[in-house]
Write a protein that holds these residues in place. Structure first.
Motif, short mmCIF file in Angstrom:
data_model
loop_
_atom_site.label_atom_id
_atom_site.label_comp_id
_atom_site.label_asym_id
_atom_site.label_seq_id
_atom_site.Cartn_x
_atom_site.Cartn_y
_atom_site.Cartn_z
N PHE A 188 0.94 -1.07 -0.09
CA PHE A 188 0.04 -0.09 -0.02
C PHE A 188 0.85 0.99 -0.02
CE2 PHE A 188 -2.18 -3.39 2.25
CZ PHE A 188 -3.53 -3.16 1.63
N SER A 189 0.38 2.22 -0.66
CA SER A 189 1.08 3.64 -0.72
C SER A 189 0.42 4.62 -0.85
CB SER A 189 2.20 3.37 -1.54
OG SER A 189 1.82 3.48 -3.17
N SER A 190 0.68 5.78 -0.38
CA SER A 190 -0.23 6.96 -0.51
C SER A 190 0.82 8.24 -0.44
CB SER A 190 -1.14 7.24 0.50
OG SER A 190 -0.60 7.42 1.85
N GLY A 191 0.35 9.29 -0.96
CA GLY A 191 1.56 10.37 -0.93
C GLY A 191 0.92 11.77 -1.67
N VAL A 192 1.40 12.77 -1.52
CA VAL A 192 1.24 14.13 -2.49
C VAL A 192 2.42 14.88 -3.01
CG1 VAL A 192 0.52 16.57 -1.66
CG2 VAL A 192 -0.06 14.65 -0.25
N ARG A 193 2.09 14.84 -4.25
CA ARG A 193 3.39 15.79 -5.26
C ARG A 193 2.76 16.98 -5.57
NH1 ARG A 193 5.25 11.64 -9.37
NH2 ARG A 193 6.08 10.83 -7.84
N ASP A 194 3.90 18.04 -5.55
CA ASP A 194 3.59 19.26 -5.75
C ASP A 194 4.64 19.86 -6.97
OD1 ASP A 194 1.38 19.37 -4.24
OD2 ASP A 194 2.44 20.33 -2.22
N TRP A 195 4.18 20.81 -7.73
CA TRP A 195 5.02 21.50 -8.49
C TRP A 195 4.68 22.92 -8.40
CZ3 TRP A 195 8.95 19.44 -11.51
CH2 TRP A 195 8.94 17.97 -11.84
N THR B 17 0.66 26.57 -7.29
CA THR B 17 1.03 25.21 -6.91
C THR B 17 0.03 23.97 -7.77
OG1 THR B 17 1.74 25.79 -4.88
CG2 THR B 17 1.54 23.52 -5.29
N PHE B 18 0.95 23.16 -8.49
CA PHE B 18 -0.16 22.04 -9.05
C PHE B 18 0.03 20.76 -8.03
CE2 PHE B 18 -0.32 18.41 -11.90
CZ PHE B 18 -1.67 18.47 -12.23
N HIS B 19 -1.06 20.50 -7.43
CA HIS B 19 -1.23 19.26 -6.78
C HIS B 19 -1.44 17.86 -7.13
CE1 HIS B 19 -0.77 22.07 -3.08
NE2 HIS B 19 -1.80 22.89 -3.68
N THR B 20 -0.95 16.93 -6.89
CA THR B 20 -1.57 15.47 -7.25
C THR B 20 -1.51 14.79 -6.03
OG1 THR B 20 -0.50 15.57 -9.56
CG2 THR B 20 -0.82 13.56 -8.30
N PHE B 21 -2.80 14.46 -5.51
CA PHE B 21 -3.07 13.64 -4.33
C PHE B 21 -3.27 12.28 -4.67
CE2 PHE B 21 -4.56 17.98 -3.46
CZ PHE B 21 -3.92 18.60 -2.49
N THR B 22 -2.57 11.41 -3.83
CA THR B 22 -2.74 9.83 -4.26
C THR B 22 -3.14 9.29 -2.94
OG1 THR B 22 -0.92 9.75 -5.95
CG2 THR B 22 -1.70 7.81 -5.09
N PRO B 23 -4.51 9.15 -2.68
CA PRO B 23 -4.97 8.64 -1.43
C PRO B 23 -4.43 7.40 -1.18
CG PRO B 23 -6.59 9.73 -2.79
CD PRO B 23 -5.60 9.61 -3.50
N TYR B 24 -4.24 6.49 -2.30
CA TYR B 24 -3.95 5.08 -1.75
C TYR B 24 -3.63 4.20 -3.32
CZ TYR B 24 -8.33 3.39 -3.72
OH TYR B 24 -9.78 3.20 -4.22
N THR B 25 -2.42 3.43 -3.32
CA THR B 25 -2.43 2.50 -4.44
C THR B 25 -2.19 1.23 -3.44
OG1 THR B 25 -0.24 2.88 -4.45
CG2 THR B 25 -1.26 4.19 -5.94
N VAL B 26 -2.73 0.29 -4.34
CA VAL B 26 -2.82 -1.21 -3.85
C VAL B 26 -2.25 -2.11 -4.68
CG1 VAL B 26 -4.29 -2.92 -2.74
CG2 VAL B 26 -5.01 -0.35 -2.24
N ASN B 27 -1.29 -3.17 -4.22
CA ASN B 27 -0.82 -4.19 -5.03
C ASN B 27 -0.94 -5.36 -4.23
OD1 ASN B 27 0.32 -5.84 -6.63
ND2 ASN B 27 1.88 -4.59 -7.28
N ILE B 28 -1.89 -6.38 -4.42
CA ILE B 28 -1.87 -7.34 -3.43
C ILE B 28 -1.76 -8.78 -4.25
CG2 ILE B 28 -3.41 -8.65 -2.02
CD1 ILE B 28 -5.17 -6.34 -1.29
N THR B 29 -0.80 -9.46 -3.73
CA THR B 29 -0.53 -11.00 -4.44
C THR B 29 -0.90 -12.28 -3.48
OG1 THR B 29 1.38 -9.89 -5.71
CG2 THR B 29 1.25 -12.39 -5.64
N ILE B 30 -1.65 -13.03 -3.93
CA ILE B 30 -2.22 -14.08 -3.10
C ILE B 30 -1.79 -15.30 -4.02
CG2 ILE B 30 -4.09 -15.28 -2.08
CD1 ILE B 30 -5.51 -12.76 -1.54
N ASP B 31 -0.82 -16.34 -3.56
CA ASP B 31 -0.33 -17.24 -4.62
C ASP B 31 0.09 -16.66 -5.75
OD1 ASP B 31 -0.84 -19.11 -2.68
OD2 ASP B 31 -3.06 -19.42 -3.29
N ASP B 32 -0.49 -17.01 -7.01
CA ASP B 32 -0.29 -16.40 -8.28
C ASP B 32 -1.09 -15.35 -8.74
OD1 ASP B 32 2.07 -17.93 -8.07
OD2 ASP B 32 0.96 -19.76 -9.17
N GLU B 33 -2.01 -15.11 -7.93
CA GLU B 33 -3.06 -14.13 -8.27
C GLU B 33 -2.58 -12.59 -7.84
OE1 GLU B 33 -7.22 -15.02 -7.70
OE2 GLU B 33 -6.93 -17.15 -8.63
#
Length: 242
Positions: free
Chosen positions: A173-180, A203-219
């Motif tokens: 899981f990850s989240s973040g804020v990026r500004d220019w 300022t140009f904001h990019t908000f990323t509330p969450y990204t998810v990458n889940i691996t169960i066995d081979d899925e």
């Protein structure tokens, strides 16, 4: 130098609501090479600075790291939580170049990271890093003895991560804020006791509330970028100190 504004912030700080900690990094020594450092009980620091071109340009590099994780590791490794620990590190850099008596360019950067790891006896593990990275390019121009200008371009990125695993299950899981950002500030010193400041910023904001990458066995289950939110922020200000 460090300035803390706890309330009633000057107009140049825009819509800040609670408090502002304004930190200005010192310039590198443009006369001679210099090394400074310190060794503490849980952290150490090292600073290198010196001229790139004597009397015209200089650099500064400063780093710090805690080593409580190294000190605690022999004891933690004797328990069921072997491999667990916490540490942080950061790096500050700055370079400047004087084109003339009226023009000077500054390039600075900061990178800092905290890292927490946890390993349980049953095989469950957590890796949790978070931190900031920022870079600033600033042009200082002197029009005359009373009027100064600073034009600045800024990149800032904050990221928080949470990675865990248990047997064949892994989750990231990850989240973040990026500004220019870009801004231009003017300082006009009318008299010794009268100063006018004014400027524009965007300022140009990019908000990323969450990204998810889940691996169960081979899925694998992975989120897309549709949850990102973008925003534009613009402001103009003027303040008169008398």
């Amino acid at each position: 130098t460090t300035s803390l504004h706890k309330g009633s912030m000057p107009a140049e700080y825009g819509g800040r609501l609670s408090s502002v900690l304004d930190i200005s990094m010192k310039d590198g020594n443009d006369k001679r090479f210099q090394v400074d450092g310190g060794i503490g009980l849980i952290s150490s620091r090292l600073t290198l600075q010196g001229p790139i071109q004597k009397d015209k340009s200089s650099f500064l590099i400063s780093g710090r790291r805690t080593y409580a994780d190294f000190l605690a590791r022999p004891y933690i490794n004797t328990t069921d939580f072997k491999g667990s620990g916490y540490y942080f590190y950061d790096l500050n850099t700055k370079a400047n170049y004087r084109f003339s008596d009226k023009d000077r360019v500054f390039l600075s950067g900061y990178f800092g990271r905290d890292v927490f790891t946890y390993n349980s006896p049953d095989g469950f593990n957590v890796d949790m890093p978070w931190g900031n990275a920022t870079a600033t390019l600033r042009w200082n121009h002197v029009f005359n003895g009373k009027l100064f200008m600073n034009a600045t371009a800024i990149y800032n990125d904050y990221n928080f991560g949470f990675n865990s695993g248990f047997n064949s299950f892994k989750a990231e899981f990850s989240s973040g804020v990026r500004d220019w950002s870009g801004k231009i500030d003017f300082d006009y010193f009318a008299t010794v006791n009268h100063t006018i400041k004014f400027g524009l910023n965007y300022t140009f904001h990019t908000f990323t509330p969450y990204t998810v990458n889940i691996t169960i066995d081979d899925e694998t289950i992975q989120s897309d970028d549709l949850n990102q939110q973008k925003a534009h922020e613009m402001a103009a200000y003027i303040q008169d100190e008398f």
